[in-house]
Scaffold this motif. Sequence first.
Motif, PDB file in Angstrom:
ATOM      1  N   GLU A  33      53.339  24.072  -2.029  1.00  0.00           N
ATOM      2  CA  GLU A  33      54.337  24.840  -1.300  1.00  0.00           C
ATOM      3  C   GLU A  33      55.711  24.726  -1.973  1.00  0.00           C
ATOM      4  O   GLU A  33      56.089  23.667  -2.461  1.00  0.00           O
ATOM      5  N   ASP A  88      52.917  28.175  -7.579  1.00  0.00           N
ATOM      6  CA  ASP A  88      53.598  27.796  -6.344  1.00  0.00           C
ATOM      7  C   ASP A  88      53.312  28.837  -5.270  1.00  0.00           C
ATOM      8  O   ASP A  88      53.051  30.011  -5.574  1.00  0.00           O
ATOM      9  N   VAL A  89      53.332  28.407  -4.024  1.00  0.00           N
ATOM     10  CA  VAL A  89      53.070  29.298  -2.897  1.00  0.00           C
ATOM     11  C   VAL A  89      54.151  29.110  -1.852  1.00  0.00           C
ATOM     12  O   VAL A  89      54.812  28.065  -1.801  1.00  0.00           O
ATOM     13  N   VAL A  90      54.339  30.119  -1.017  1.00  0.00           N
ATOM     14  CA  VAL A  90      55.284  29.968   0.085  1.00  0.00           C
ATOM     15  C   VAL A  90      54.711  28.983   1.100  1.00  0.00           C
ATOM     16  O   VAL A  90      53.490  28.798   1.182  1.00  0.00           O
ATOM     17  N   ASP A 119      48.399  35.530  -3.221  1.00  0.00           N
ATOM     18  CA  ASP A 119      49.699  35.374  -3.906  1.00  0.00           C
ATOM     19  C   ASP A 119      49.870  33.935  -4.370  1.00  0.00           C
ATOM     20  O   ASP A 119      50.513  33.132  -3.718  1.00  0.00           O
ATOM     21  N   GLU A 153      58.108  30.651  -9.152  1.00  0.00           N
ATOM     22  CA  GLU A 153      58.348  32.087  -8.924  1.00  0.00           C
ATOM     23  C   GLU A 153      58.878  32.350  -7.523  1.00  0.00           C
ATOM     24  O   GLU A 153      59.760  33.197  -7.323  1.00  0.00           O
ATOM     25  N   GLU A 154      58.354  31.611  -6.535  1.00  0.00           N
ATOM     26  CA  GLU A 154      58.761  31.849  -5.152  1.00  0.00           C
ATOM     27  C   GLU A 154      60.201  31.408  -4.889  1.00  0.00           C
ATOM     28  O   GLU A 154      60.775  31.754  -3.858  1.00  0.00           O
ATOM     29  N   SER A 155      60.788  30.667  -5.820  1.00  0.00           N
ATOM     30  CA  SER A 155      62.188  30.248  -5.653  1.00  0.00           C
ATOM     31  C   SER A 155      63.118  30.944  -6.633  1.00  0.00           C
ATOM     32  O   SER A 155      64.251  30.519  -6.833  1.00  0.00           O
ATOM     33  N   GLU A 180      49.961  39.139 -10.601  1.00  0.00           N
ATOM     34  CA  GLU A 180      50.449  39.218  -9.222  1.00  0.00           C
ATOM     35  C   GLU A 180      49.564  40.170  -8.408  1.00  0.00           C
ATOM     36  O   GLU A 180      48.953  41.088  -8.947  1.00  0.00           O
ATOM     37  N   SER A 366      59.839  41.107  -9.375  1.00  0.00           N
ATOM     38  CA  SER A 366      59.036  39.922  -9.685  1.00  0.00           C
ATOM     39  C   SER A 366      59.399  39.438 -11.085  1.00  0.00           C
ATOM     40  O   SER A 366      60.303  39.965 -11.741  1.00  0.00           O
ATOM     41  N   HIS A 390      52.538  35.918   2.367  1.00  0.00           N
ATOM     42  CA  HIS A 390      53.800  35.441   2.943  1.00  0.00           C
ATOM     43  C   HIS A 390      53.746  35.413   4.472  1.00  0.00           C
ATOM     44  O   HIS A 390      54.777  35.477   5.135  1.00  0.00           O
TER      45      HIS A 390
END
Length: 420
Positions: A33, A88-90, A119, A153-155, A180, A366, A390
């Motif tokens: 996460e 990485d994931v949310v 994702d 990527e998520e940040s 993606e 992205s 998400h």
Amino acid sequence: MSCKSRDEVLELAKSKLDELIKLTSDLIKIPSENPIGSQRDVIDFVKNYLSEAGIPCEEVGCNPDFPCVVAKIGKDEGFSVILNGHVDVVPAGDRAQWEFEPFSGEITDKCILGRGTSDMKAGVAGVLFAMKILAESGAELNGNIRLHIVSDEESGGQFGTKWLCANGYADNADACLVAEPTGHNTIEIGQKGRVDLVLKSYGKSAHGSLAGFKGENAILKLIKVLENINMLREIEGCYKESQAQALINSKLIADQKNGAGTGDVIDHVSANVGMIKGGTRPNMVPDYCEVTVDLRLPIGVGAKEIEDCVKKVIEKSGVTGVEYELDFQTFGNYTEIDAPIVEAIKKHAEALWKDEVLPAYQWASSDARDYRVKDIPTIQYGPSNTVGIHSYNETVDIEDVKNAGQIYLLSLCDLMGIAD
């Protein structure tokens, strides 16, 4: 073993598709996460997978909390393709909202379950699998395949793809595939840019009991400005003749996915009033207010056009004491519809799915932008179920994962000159 033809490479892949599904599940089982967790375990897993496949890899980066993994197979000369994915994931959020354990990686008869399935750990598994199969096959590559696995990527990507591109890891590449989530019938070949607009208003403080008679309310000033924010949404993109079909495809997909009448989001500026801060106490007339507006810019819209419009928005409001700041993060970017990477993915996706696959532009953004800034033809194509991305109860279809892995492999065979 040694495979001389594309058909032989494909047969090798088909015999190992169950390994691809297990790989996806294994990645899901590793919580990664962002920003609340750690990326160490999942990055170590990727490095071990590549090492066991006989593919030399290296951990690089500028932030030890968000490492990258790079690898390469093939020779230095010839066509060069980058495969990009983020691990990485949310955050999973409220566990009570999930119908299953978000990091179980459970495999059902039709789906894989868990946070990051769509994702984008299924996409990451697909590119890792394709690279391993090509290495194992011994097929001669007329060029090289480079792997970029990132963990932030998520940040925002500043420690991942952006850093890799800025530090030479993408130099001299001829194409890039970002795995993606898109769904099987869409290839993302362009996306909107982004700018943060910050509006600041200054007023005069007074006791709240005198509001309207004394003081100057900074919040009410900005409300008047925001009444005209739709002026920004009237700005349209500028497209070449060669982009006409992609634009048609994009509007069609936007209408299908977001509801009828939303197609204009592709070629118009969007403006989201996302944050507002103002005032100190309810019994004080606020002397300062600040609003942040998320602007997404269609292809062909530049900084001057946005700034000129912001000035007109403020002027039309009729208030004074309002300032603005524009933080341009990226501009609209795209890949030509006839680029070899687009045509390869489209050909094999249509052949496997027996369905039309549309190259189109995306209304968001992205990591693809960082490669396009370097003039690398870049696309996004990856397995996904839109529901759950998400959000809660994220899944991916097993068929989608297996087909994506084969599509990646066959497309790489085309680009690497591996014949039938």
